[in-house]
Design a protein around this motif. Structure first.
Motif, PDB file in Angstrom:
ATOM      1  N   UNK A  48       0.816  -1.218   0.000  1.00  0.00           N
ATOM      2  CA  UNK A  48       0.000   0.000   0.000  1.00  0.00           C
ATOM      3  C   UNK A  48       0.848   1.267   0.000  1.00  0.00           C
ATOM      4  N   UNK A  49       1.953   1.232   0.684  1.00  0.00           N
ATOM      5  CA  UNK A  49       2.774   2.431   0.821  1.00  0.00           C
ATOM      6  C   UNK A  49       4.014   2.123   1.636  1.00  0.00           C
ATOM      7  N   UNK A  50       4.830   3.136   1.817  1.00  0.00           N
ATOM      8  CA  UNK A  50       6.067   2.947   2.553  1.00  0.00           C
ATOM      9  C   UNK A  50       5.811   3.028   4.050  1.00  0.00           C
ATOM     10  N   UNK A  51       6.527   2.224   4.799  1.00  0.00           N
ATOM     11  CA  UNK A  51       6.410   2.247   6.249  1.00  0.00           C
ATOM     12  C   UNK A  51       6.678   0.883   6.833  1.00  0.00           C
ATOM     13  N   UNK A  52       6.827   0.875   8.141  1.00  0.00           N
ATOM     14  CA  UNK A  52       7.060  -0.362   8.873  1.00  0.00           C
ATOM     15  C   UNK A  52       6.081  -0.421  10.032  1.00  0.00           C
ATOM     16  N   UNK A  53       5.645  -1.630  10.355  1.00  0.00           N
ATOM     17  CA  UNK A  53       4.686  -1.837  11.438  1.00  0.00           C
ATOM     18  C   UNK A  53       5.407  -2.536  12.587  1.00  0.00           C
ATOM     19  N   UNK A  54       5.213  -2.002  13.783  1.00  0.00           N
ATOM     20  CA  UNK A  54       5.810  -2.576  14.981  1.00  0.00           C
ATOM     21  C   UNK A  54       4.758  -2.704  16.077  1.00  0.00           C
TER      22      UNK A  54
END
Length: 181
Positions: A48-54
């Motif tokens: 979907x897009x740039x980023x990281x989930x934590x």
């Protein structure tokens, strides 16, 4: 015995106690699951897009942990994300959890219900969602139910229209089944 050997034995004993203590195994499993979910959810989110989930531990979170998104805007807890971002993060987390279940059981999760998942997405992210449903979700789940006011193109095997008549939901008689290739 020398001091070095005694320290090594004490360290090994500590690992055994930690691992087999009544909270040790669940803690270790949850740490491994947490890392897996973060990694897989991040990979899915990146469609979907740039980023990281934590996952972060917060004392004020309802369950003690909270999903956070780290992207160009910085680290933001789930509650501070836009509705579209929340939708994408939780979809990625659910898919990662389904993959964890599938890998441990060797079978598909029976079904996934996506309720108004596209309503807060811009047209570009809706297209990403359509690709995700066609390409990935149908491999993870036996059935995917999408409830939506937004047309998601040709992701559906069958469409059922519902109208409200005199305050009661009713299946629209003009609804046609659609078979996708």
């Amino acid at each position: 015995r020398d001091l070095k050997s005694a320290k090594e034995d004490a360290g090994a004993y500590g690992l055994v106690v930690k691992g087999f203590h009544r909270t040790g195994i669940p803690f270790t499993l949850m740490q491994d699951l947490r890392r897996f979910l973060e990694h897989r959810a991040t990979l899915i989110y990146q469609s979907f897009g740039e980023g990281m989930i934590f996952v972060r531990d917060f004392s004020d979170a309802k369950v003690g942990v909270e999903w956070v998104l780290v992207d160009a805007k910085g680290e933001r807890p789930y509650a501070l994300l836009s509705w579209g971002e929340q939708t994408m993060v939780m979809l990625a987390v659910r898919m990662a959890a389904a993959e964890a279940i599938r890998s441990s059981t060797g079978s598909k999760v029976d079904f996934l219900v996506l309720d108004e998942v596209a309503g807060y997405l811009d047209p570009e992210r809706r297209e990403c969602l359509e690709r995700l449903i066609r390409g990935t979700l149908l491999n993870l789940f036996s059935q995917v139910f999408v409830i939506s006011h937004v047309d998601l193109g040709s992701v559906y095997d069958q469409v059922v229209g519902v109208k409200i008549r005199q305050g009661v939901s009713d299946v629209d008689q003009r609804t046609e089944s659609v078979r996708v290739g």
